[in-house]
Write a protein that holds these residues in place. Structure first.
Motif, PDB file in Angstrom:
ATOM      1  N   VAL A   1       0.822  -1.206   0.000  1.00  0.00           N
ATOM      2  CA  VAL A   1       0.000   0.000   0.000  1.00  0.00           C
ATOM      3  C   VAL A   1       0.858   1.259   0.000  1.00  0.00           C
ATOM      4  O   VAL A   1       0.709   2.142  -0.859  1.00  0.00           O
ATOM      5  CB  VAL A   1      -0.956   0.013   1.204  1.00  0.00           C
ATOM      6  N   THR A   2       1.782   1.362   0.953  1.00  0.00           N
ATOM      7  CA  THR A   2       2.567   2.593   1.098  1.00  0.00           C
ATOM      8  C   THR A   2       3.446   2.845  -0.113  1.00  0.00           C
ATOM      9  O   THR A   2       3.550   3.971  -0.603  1.00  0.00           O
ATOM     10  CB  THR A   2       3.435   2.519   2.366  1.00  0.00           C
ATOM     11  N   ASP A   3       4.072   1.810  -0.608  1.00  0.00           N
ATOM     12  CA  ASP A   3       4.990   1.985  -1.727  1.00  0.00           C
ATOM     13  C   ASP A   3       4.268   2.140  -3.061  1.00  0.00           C
ATOM     14  O   ASP A   3       4.802   2.729  -3.997  1.00  0.00           O
ATOM     15  CB  ASP A   3       5.933   0.790  -1.824  1.00  0.00           C
ATOM     16  N   LYS A   4       3.051   1.615  -3.165  1.00  0.00           N
ATOM     17  CA  LYS A   4       2.406   1.549  -4.471  1.00  0.00           C
ATOM     18  C   LYS A   4       1.167   2.432  -4.605  1.00  0.00           C
ATOM     19  O   LYS A   4       0.904   2.978  -5.662  1.00  0.00           O
ATOM     20  CB  LYS A   4       2.032   0.091  -4.794  1.00  0.00           C
ATOM     21  N   ASP A   5       0.370   2.556  -3.563  1.00  0.00           N
ATOM     22  CA  ASP A   5      -0.838   3.390  -3.662  1.00  0.00           C
ATOM     23  C   ASP A   5      -1.327   3.749  -2.264  1.00  0.00           C
ATOM     24  O   ASP A   5      -2.120   3.031  -1.652  1.00  0.00           O
ATOM     25  CB  ASP A   5      -1.942   2.675  -4.437  1.00  0.00           C
ATOM     26  N   ASN A   6      -0.852   4.857  -1.763  1.00  0.00           N
ATOM     27  CA  ASN A   6      -1.180   5.271  -0.400  1.00  0.00           C
ATOM     28  C   ASN A   6      -2.533   5.968  -0.305  1.00  0.00           C
ATOM     29  O   ASN A   6      -2.880   6.520   0.735  1.00  0.00           O
ATOM     30  CB  ASN A   6      -0.084   6.199   0.133  1.00  0.00           C
ATOM     31  N   SER A   7      -3.310   5.942  -1.410  1.00  0.00           N
ATOM     32  CA  SER A   7      -4.615   6.604  -1.379  1.00  0.00           C
ATOM     33  C   SER A   7      -5.731   5.660  -0.946  1.00  0.00           C
ATOM     34  O   SER A   7      -6.881   6.075  -0.824  1.00  0.00           O
ATOM     35  CB  SER A   7      -4.949   7.161  -2.773  1.00  0.00           C
ATOM     36  N   LEU A   8      -5.421   4.386  -0.708  1.00  0.00           N
ATOM     37  CA  LEU A   8      -6.459   3.423  -0.352  1.00  0.00           C
ATOM     38  C   LEU A   8      -7.130   3.757   0.975  1.00  0.00           C
ATOM     39  O   LEU A   8      -6.470   4.096   1.958  1.00  0.00           O
ATOM     40  CB  LEU A   8      -5.866   2.013  -0.263  1.00  0.00           C
ATOM     41  N   SER A   9      -8.436   3.613   0.995  1.00  0.00           N
ATOM     42  CA  SER A   9      -9.190   3.768   2.232  1.00  0.00           C
ATOM     43  C   SER A   9      -8.908   2.574   3.144  1.00  0.00           C
ATOM     44  O   SER A   9      -8.373   1.544   2.698  1.00  0.00           O
ATOM     45  CB  SER A   9     -10.683   3.839   1.937  1.00  0.00           C
ATOM     46  N   ASN A  10      -9.282   2.677   4.409  1.00  0.00           N
ATOM     47  CA  ASN A  10      -9.088   1.560   5.332  1.00  0.00           C
ATOM     48  C   ASN A  10      -9.864   0.333   4.873  1.00  0.00           C
ATOM     49  O   ASN A  10      -9.376  -0.803   4.992  1.00  0.00           O
ATOM     50  CB  ASN A  10      -9.510   1.964   6.743  1.00  0.00           C
ATOM     51  N   ASN A  11     -11.061   0.546   4.346  1.00  0.00           N
ATOM     52  CA  ASN A  11     -11.848  -0.575   3.858  1.00  0.00           C
ATOM     53  C   ASN A  11     -11.169  -1.239   2.658  1.00  0.00           C
ATOM     54  O   ASN A  11     -11.178  -2.463   2.525  1.00  0.00           O
ATOM     55  CB  ASN A  11     -13.249  -0.108   3.464  1.00  0.00           C
ATOM     56  N   SER A  12     -10.555  -0.438   1.813  1.00  0.00           N
ATOM     57  CA  SER A  12      -9.852  -0.980   0.652  1.00  0.00           C
ATOM     58  C   SER A  12      -8.622  -1.777   1.079  1.00  0.00           C
ATOM     59  O   SER A  12      -8.300  -2.807   0.478  1.00  0.00           O
ATOM     60  CB  SER A  12      -9.444   0.153  -0.293  1.00  0.00           C
ATOM     61  N   LYS A  13      -7.959  -1.307   2.108  1.00  0.00           N
ATOM     62  CA  LYS A  13      -6.812  -2.058   2.626  1.00  0.00           C
ATOM     63  C   LYS A  13      -7.260  -3.416   3.159  1.00  0.00           C
ATOM     64  O   LYS A  13      -6.568  -4.426   2.991  1.00  0.00           O
ATOM     65  CB  LYS A  13      -6.109  -1.256   3.722  1.00  0.00           C
ATOM     66  N   SER A  14      -8.418  -3.432   3.776  1.00  0.00           N
ATOM     67  CA  SER A  14      -8.968  -4.688   4.283  1.00  0.00           C
ATOM     68  C   SER A  14      -9.280  -5.648   3.141  1.00  0.00           C
ATOM     69  O   SER A  14      -9.026  -6.859   3.234  1.00  0.00           O
ATOM     70  CB  SER A  14     -10.230  -4.409   5.099  1.00  0.00           C
ATOM     71  N   ILE A  15      -9.816  -5.108   2.049  1.00  0.00           N
ATOM     72  CA  ILE A  15     -10.101  -5.928   0.864  1.00  0.00           C
ATOM     73  C   ILE A  15      -8.813  -6.502   0.302  1.00  0.00           C
ATOM     74  O   ILE A  15      -8.727  -7.694  -0.039  1.00  0.00           O
ATOM     75  CB  ILE A  15     -10.837  -5.098  -0.200  1.00  0.00           C
ATOM     76  N   LEU A  16      -7.794  -5.660   0.213  1.00  0.00           N
ATOM     77  CA  LEU A  16      -6.498  -6.110  -0.306  1.00  0.00           C
ATOM     78  C   LEU A  16      -5.908  -7.187   0.603  1.00  0.00           C
ATOM     79  O   LEU A  16      -5.315  -8.161   0.127  1.00  0.00           O
ATOM     80  CB  LEU A  16      -5.551  -4.909  -0.401  1.00  0.00           C
ATOM     81  N   ASN A  17      -6.080  -7.018   1.885  1.00  0.00           N
ATOM     82  CA  ASN A  17      -5.613  -8.009   2.848  1.00  0.00           C
ATOM     83  C   ASN A  17      -6.307  -9.354   2.631  1.00  0.00           C
ATOM     84  O   ASN A  17      -5.669 -10.416   2.638  1.00  0.00           O
ATOM     85  CB  ASN A  17      -5.867  -7.510   4.268  1.00  0.00           C
ATOM     86  N   ASP A  18      -7.631  -9.314   2.408  1.00  0.00           N
ATOM     87  CA  ASP A  18      -8.389 -10.547   2.171  1.00  0.00           C
ATOM     88  C   ASP A  18      -7.945 -11.240   0.891  1.00  0.00           C
ATOM     89  O   ASP A  18      -7.841 -12.468   0.830  1.00  0.00           O
ATOM     90  CB  ASP A  18      -9.887 -10.244   2.082  1.00  0.00           C
ATOM     91  N   LEU A  19      -7.681 -10.451  -0.138  1.00  0.00           N
ATOM     92  CA  LEU A  19      -7.333 -11.025  -1.440  1.00  0.00           C
ATOM     93  C   LEU A  19      -5.941 -11.633  -1.472  1.00  0.00           C
ATOM     94  O   LEU A  19      -5.717 -12.669  -2.106  1.00  0.00           O
ATOM     95  CB  LEU A  19      -7.431  -9.959  -2.534  1.00  0.00           C
ATOM     96  N   TYR A  20      -4.984 -10.988  -0.772  1.00  0.00           N
ATOM     97  CA  TYR A  20      -3.597 -11.390  -0.960  1.00  0.00           C
ATOM     98  C   TYR A  20      -2.851 -11.814   0.305  1.00  0.00           C
ATOM     99  O   TYR A  20      -1.884 -12.580   0.210  1.00  0.00           O
ATOM    100  CB  TYR A  20      -2.820 -10.259  -1.640  1.00  0.00           C
ATOM    101  N   MET A  21      -3.247 -11.355   1.477  1.00  0.00           N
ATOM    102  CA  MET A  21      -2.496 -11.691   2.693  1.00  0.00           C
ATOM    103  C   MET A  21      -3.057 -12.906   3.423  1.00  0.00           C
ATOM    104  O   MET A  21      -2.320 -13.613   4.110  1.00  0.00           O
ATOM    105  CB  MET A  21      -2.444 -10.484   3.642  1.00  0.00           C
ATOM    106  N   LYS A  22      -4.345 -13.169   3.294  1.00  0.00           N
ATOM    107  CA  LYS A  22      -4.950 -14.299   3.999  1.00  0.00           C
ATOM    108  C   LYS A  22      -4.739 -15.652   3.322  1.00  0.00           C
ATOM    109  O   LYS A  22      -4.547 -16.658   4.003  1.00  0.00           O
ATOM    110  CB  LYS A  22      -6.441 -14.037   4.215  1.00  0.00           C
ATOM    111  N   PRO A  23      -4.774 -15.737   1.989  1.00  0.00           N
ATOM    112  CA  PRO A  23      -4.542 -17.042   1.357  1.00  0.00           C
ATOM    113  C   PRO A  23      -3.154 -17.600   1.682  1.00  0.00           C
ATOM    114  O   PRO A  23      -2.199 -16.852   1.867  1.00  0.00           O
ATOM    115  CB  PRO A  23      -4.658 -16.748  -0.141  1.00  0.00           C
ATOM    116  N   THR A  24      -3.066 -18.907   1.765  1.00  0.00           N
ATOM    117  CA  THR A  24      -1.804 -19.578   2.085  1.00  0.00           C
ATOM    118  C   THR A  24      -0.799 -19.417   0.945  1.00  0.00           C
ATOM    119  O   THR A  24      -1.144 -19.526  -0.225  1.00  0.00           O
ATOM    120  CB  THR A  24      -2.045 -21.071   2.320  1.00  0.00           C
ATOM    121  N   GLN A  25       0.432 -19.141   1.329  1.00  0.00           N
ATOM    122  CA  GLN A  25       1.535 -19.108   0.374  1.00  0.00           C
ATOM    123  C   GLN A  25       2.678 -19.937   0.931  1.00  0.00           C
ATOM    124  O   GLN A  25       2.822 -20.080   2.155  1.00  0.00           O
ATOM    125  CB  GLN A  25       2.000 -17.671   0.119  1.00  0.00           C
ATOM    126  N   PRO A  26       3.519 -20.493   0.078  1.00  0.00           N
ATOM    127  CA  PRO A  26       4.653 -21.283   0.580  1.00  0.00           C
ATOM    128  C   PRO A  26       5.684 -20.403   1.273  1.00  0.00           C
ATOM    129  O   PRO A  26       5.776 -19.200   1.008  1.00  0.00           O
ATOM    130  CB  PRO A  26       5.218 -21.912  -0.693  1.00  0.00           C
TER     131      PRO A  26
END
Length: 572
Positions: free
Chosen positions: A346-371
């Motif tokens: 967020v900070t490096d790429k698009d710091n204009s995101l709302s808190n709700n948008s950050k939550s959406i981004l978190n759901d899409l990319y931070m919650k799924p399992t990665q190796p």
């Protein structure tokens, strides 16, 4: 391949009045003495050819001017490579036997089959270097194998980047500068090719652009440039490109003022003259950032927006990316928790995101399992997957959706060759690694994965044949390798066809429905990478659209497939 070589041989027998290309070539303003660089592969080269005047002194920041050299010039050594924008760039960290750095850098090299004649009309490929528009990362690679295998004329060159090529400000324009001087260099180069390439056996009506990373973005920028003239090329290959930040005048002015302050020129009566008076190294800055600009002339909007508006040359293209675009050289390998990973995205790429948008981004990319991998942060791959989508996969898809909409032939690929050493440390098929499959081994910077000398060696023949077929025919299928799968054109946002490239497993597939949905959700972020939002803008991602990702299929099979849930392991 064989038919092209036969054509050259026949031309040699039945065209006695047309001379073969000599190693001494006259381009009008000067004569360049090249040489046969490989007698076995029968390739000749002319290096260090000046295509524009040195951009120094009062020509610093200005549009390129005509060459000033005259006489007969030894063309057996490369000219200098354009300097980087930052003082800590790797290209100036120490001596390099592949290139030298100097501001007098507007030089090109031409490689051609030794048997070519001035009437051969061989296809021409022009290669654009990468380096994030802040450096030149592909200087003086050796295309001998490409030239010999494909029977093409190959041109590579250096162009201004960073502060030297993209200084933007009202004073720059008023002082005779051009805020897109680096892109003007690229156009100047293409004009040179159009005028002179016949002398080397090339066909000016069959010029195909090819670039990697920022070089790939440069290819797209040339396709979208409004020069007011007929395009100087017939097609383009964009490899791992798409992401190019273009600032409008007000944001460019901010960076200009940043540089004045950084270089103690803010108090000068003529700030631009102060900057021009600095020596080549003193003007470099780690505090100010310079990229191609929305100048109201060549470009009236960001790159993707210009394609959306149909403002581009309607030429065939190949576009694609590597499966793990975000790993090596991109996401920090130390990211060890979801907060830090999300903050980096967020900070490096698009710091204009709302808190709700950050939550959406978190759901899409931070919650799924990665190796996870030894010595690497547990959330490094999460951030890598996110930025790969936002910055490359999705932007490429967005551009090709517009090409398909307009009926312009375009082909997409996903490069997923597996190298055991890269897989073991989590890099996968990293950003630009596909370049080694086109150029081959021992021809570039020594960074090819070890398996390209052994188990993955066959992929070189496959990829090079697709690429050179496109260069010759504007169709990657015409001269593809024996038994290689037919590459189906990209037909649009619903079908999303792409060539999956992997050793012994190359096949047609599609971008999965789930990834396509994620691309739609993060579209505002992708757009902001292309044109930063104004201050105070708050960006809202579409929560309803994001909710649909949960039930979308991860299958890349062309016929569809069952939902694979939200475990993305091995997805990229």
């Amino acid at each position: 391949m064989k038919s092209f070589r036969l054509l050259l041989a026949v031309g040699a027998c039945f065209s006695p009045l047309v001379s073969a290309v000599d190693t001494l070539v006259d381009v009008g303003y000067a004569k360049y003495q090249g040489s046969v660089i490989d007698s076995r592969l029968k390739v000749s080269a002319w290096k260090g050819v000046q295509y524009a005047a040195p951009p120094t002194g009062n020509l610093r920041f200005a549009a390129p001017q005509d060459p000033i050299v005259t006489g007969t010039i030894n063309a057996t050594r490369h000219g200098a490579t354009c300097p980087p924008s930052r003082p800590d760039d790797w290209t100036i960290s120490g001596p390099n036997d592949r290139f030298t750095i100097a501001e007098d850098c507007l030089y090109l090299s031409v490689y051609a089959p030794t048997g070519a004649r001035v009437d051969s009309k061989l296809p021409v490929v022009v290669f654009f270097q990468g380096g994030g528009f802040a450096s030149q990362s592909s200087a003086n690679w050796d295309p001998t194998d490409i030239v010999a295998d494909g029977q093409v004329v190959f041109v590579q060159f250096s162009y201004r980047v960073g502060v030297y090529g993209f200084l933007n400000g009202a004073a720059v324009k008023a002082g005779g500068g051009d805020v897109n001087a680096g892109l003007r260099d690229q156009i100047k180069l293409l004009e040179w090719v159009n005028k002179h390439i016949t002398q080397f056996g090339g066909n000016p009506d069959n010029v195909v652009l090819d670039g990697v990373s920022a070089g790939g973005s440069s290819v797209a920028l040339m396709i979208a440039a409004d020069t007011g003239k007929k395009p100087l090329f017939a097609g383009g290959i964009m490899e791992s490109g798409g992401w190019v930040t273009m600032r409008p005048a007000d944001q460019g002015e901010e960076q200009y003022q940043c540089l004045l302050k950084d270089k103690d020129c803010a108090g000068a009566s003529d700030g631009l003259a102060c900057l021009r008076a600095l020596n080549e190294s003193a003007i470099r800055s780690s505090n100010c950032w310079f990229n191609p600009n929305i100048d109201g002339d060549l470009y009236t909007d960001s790159l993707v927006n210009l394609f959306a508006q149909g403002k581009y040359a309607k030429v065939p293209t190949v576009m694609g990316s590597c499966s793990e675009e975000g790993t090596k050289y991109n996401a920090p390998e130390t990211l060890d928790n979801p907060i830090d990973a999300l903050t980096w995205v967020v900070t490096d790429k698009d710091n204009s995101l709302s808190n709700n948008s950050k939550s959406i981004l978190n759901d899409l990319y931070m919650k799924p399992t990665q190796p996870t991998f030894p010595g690497k942060g547990r959330y490094w791959r999460h951030a890598a997957v996110a930025i790969a989508d936002i910055g490359t996969h999705c932007i490429t898809r967005n551009i090709q959706n517009y090409l398909a909409r307009d009926g312009v032939p375009t082909y997409n690929y996903k490069y997923a060759v597996l190298d055991p050493s890269d897989e073991a440390v989590g890099y996968g098929a990293w950003h630009t690694v596909n370049a080694y499959a086109f150029w081959g081994v021992n021809r570039t910077d020594g960074g090819e994965p070890p398996s390209y000398f052994t188990t993955n060696a066959p992929i070189i023949k496959t990829v090079r044949a697709y690429w050179t077929s496109f260069i010759r025919n504007l169709d990657p299928n015409t001269d593809r390798a024996n038994k290689a799968v037919e590459w189906t054109p990209y037909a649009g946002k619903d079908s999303r066809e792409r060539l999956f490239i992997q050793t012994n497993n190359t096949k047609m597939e599609r971008m999965s429905p789930a990834q396509a949905l994620r691309c739609d959700v993060v579209r505002p972020m992708s757009d902001h990478l292309g044109r930063p939002p104004a201050k105070g803008v708050v960006t809202e991602l579409d929560g309803k659209l994001a909710a649909k990702v949960k039930s979308a299929s991860e299958s890349t099979d062309l016929s569809g497939g069952k939902k694979h849930g939200r475990d993305f392991v091995g997805y990229y």
